[in-house]
Scaffold this active site. Structure first.
Site, PDB file in Angstrom:
ATOM      1  N   CYS A 161       0.799  -1.232   0.000  1.00 21.16           N
ATOM      2  CA  CYS A 161       0.000   0.000   0.000  1.00 21.16           C
ATOM      3  C   CYS A 161       0.828   1.278   0.000  1.00 21.16           C
ATOM      4  O   CYS A 161       0.497   2.229  -0.709  1.00 21.16           O
ATOM      5  CB  CYS A 161      -0.992   0.017   1.159  1.00 21.16           C
ATOM      6  SG  CYS A 161      -0.256   0.168   2.814  1.00 21.16           S
ATOM      7  N   HIS A 163      -2.517   0.845   7.174  1.00 19.37           N
ATOM      8  CA  HIS A 163      -2.874   0.890   5.755  1.00 19.37           C
ATOM      9  C   HIS A 163      -3.003   2.336   5.277  1.00 19.37           C
ATOM     10  O   HIS A 163      -3.633   3.168   5.922  1.00 19.37           O
ATOM     11  CB  HIS A 163      -4.188   0.145   5.502  1.00 19.37           C
ATOM     12  CG  HIS A 163      -4.601   0.214   4.063  1.00 19.37           C
ATOM     13  ND1 HIS A 163      -3.841  -0.329   3.054  1.00 19.37           N
ATOM     14  CD2 HIS A 163      -5.673   0.790   3.453  1.00 19.37           C
ATOM     15  CE1 HIS A 163      -4.423  -0.106   1.886  1.00 19.37           C
ATOM     16  NE2 HIS A 163      -5.535   0.580   2.115  1.00 19.37           N
ATOM     17  N   ASP A 169      -8.100   4.276  -3.503  1.00 15.00           N
ATOM     18  CA  ASP A 169      -7.136   3.366  -2.888  1.00 15.00           C
ATOM     19  C   ASP A 169      -6.720   2.333  -3.928  1.00 15.00           C
ATOM     20  O   ASP A 169      -7.539   1.535  -4.377  1.00 15.00           O
ATOM     21  CB  ASP A 169      -7.788   2.679  -1.677  1.00 15.00           C
ATOM     22  CG  ASP A 169      -6.853   1.728  -0.938  1.00 15.00           C
ATOM     23  OD1 ASP A 169      -5.722   1.510  -1.410  1.00 15.00           O
ATOM     24  OD2 ASP A 169      -7.264   1.211   0.112  1.00 15.00           O
TER      25      ASP A 169
END
Length: 278
Positions: A78, A117, A132
């Site tokens: 991420c 995250h 995202d």
């Protein structure tokens, strides 16, 4: 002096990024561009944890992200995926910044996970959006408007955002059931805020990312996911197609052919997979 609140990319970097994700359409700080970049990014740049598997800490600098994800034919997790994506959105002119959340996907209801995250907040004329490109197998494949309690379609599963005080909860509908994905607030994050967590996730023996090989890619009509010796294709609206990979070499073959990952350190990864097995 460089602004520490963001990574700095230039027009040449943006052109290389657009070529990497296969996008040749118009670029402007608007919703059609955001949707197009999001879909192209998750289809072209695989989510993967090869660096943590071989005990190498990902370089989250602009130069490092360009070298690995754009020019190196690799993917990442991420902080890499959304660090690159956020930087390109800002280069285009979007009002965007990073966020941080607690993963809820696959966790018992009473689990309190650390903030680990990264996701992105984008402000458009019609309001703010969540985007995202880096949540592995359950990455949303389209931006989601910050509006609570409505079902929002993406190119794959429906998602929804719920409010709980100052927090937001992202949920996905899979096989008719709504499941938590992650919980977060709207406190803006800057690059240095991800540095400690990046090091821990890449180096700790307790980290999910050091336990085995994982990869995900999301193309039109299907998701693909790899977890060690298990490779699964999830056609949208249809039953999953699962296959067991017999050894480390076949895992690497699948990373290269199905996920488009260029394995310059294939031998090191095979050795690490074999070591984890024993």
């Amino acid at each position: 002096m460089a602004d520490p609140s963001r990574l700095h990319f230039d027009a040449t970097d943006l052109a290389a990024y657009l070529d990497r994700i296969g996008y040749s359409g118009p670029v402007a700080p608007d919703l059609p561009t955001l949707r197009a970049l999001h879909a192209h990014h998750v289809a072209a740049i695989a989510f993967e944890n090869i660096d943590p598997m071989v005990r190498r800490t990902p370089d989250l600098s602009a130069r490092g992200l360009m070298a690995k994800l754009v020019h190196g034919g690799r993917g990442g997790y991420c902080y890499e995926q959304n660090g690159l994506y956020l930087g390109m959105l800002q280069q285009i002119g979007f009002a965007a910044h990073g966020l941080m959340g607690r993963v809820r996907w696959g966790a018992p209801a009473d689990t309190v996970a650390p903030r680990s995250h990264m996701m992105i907040h984008v402000t458009l004329p019609d309001g703010p959006y969540l985007t995202d490109a880096g949540f592995g197998g359950m990455t949303p494949t389209g931006p989601l408007k910050f509006e609570a309690d409505i079902v929002q379609e993406t190119p794959h599963e429906p998602f929804r955002l719920l409010r709980d005080g100052s927090d937001w909860l992202l949920q996905a509908e899979v096989a008719g059931t709504w499941s938590d994905v992650y919980r977060f607030d709207l406190n803006p994050q800057i690059p240095i805020d991800y540095k400690a967590s990046n090091y821990y996730l890449a180096n700790s023996g307790d980290s999910f990312f050091t336990q085995g090989v994982i990869a995900a890619r999301h193309v039109a009509g299907q998701r693909m996911a790899l977890g060690n010796h298990s490779f699964t294709i999830y056609p949208t609206g249809k039953a999953p197609q699962r296959r067991t990979l017999k050894d480390a070499a076949e895992i690497c073959d699948t990373l290269e052919t199905e996920f488009g990952i260029r394995l310059s350190d294939r031998d090191a990864l095979i050795a690490r997979i074999e070591a984890k097995k024993t």
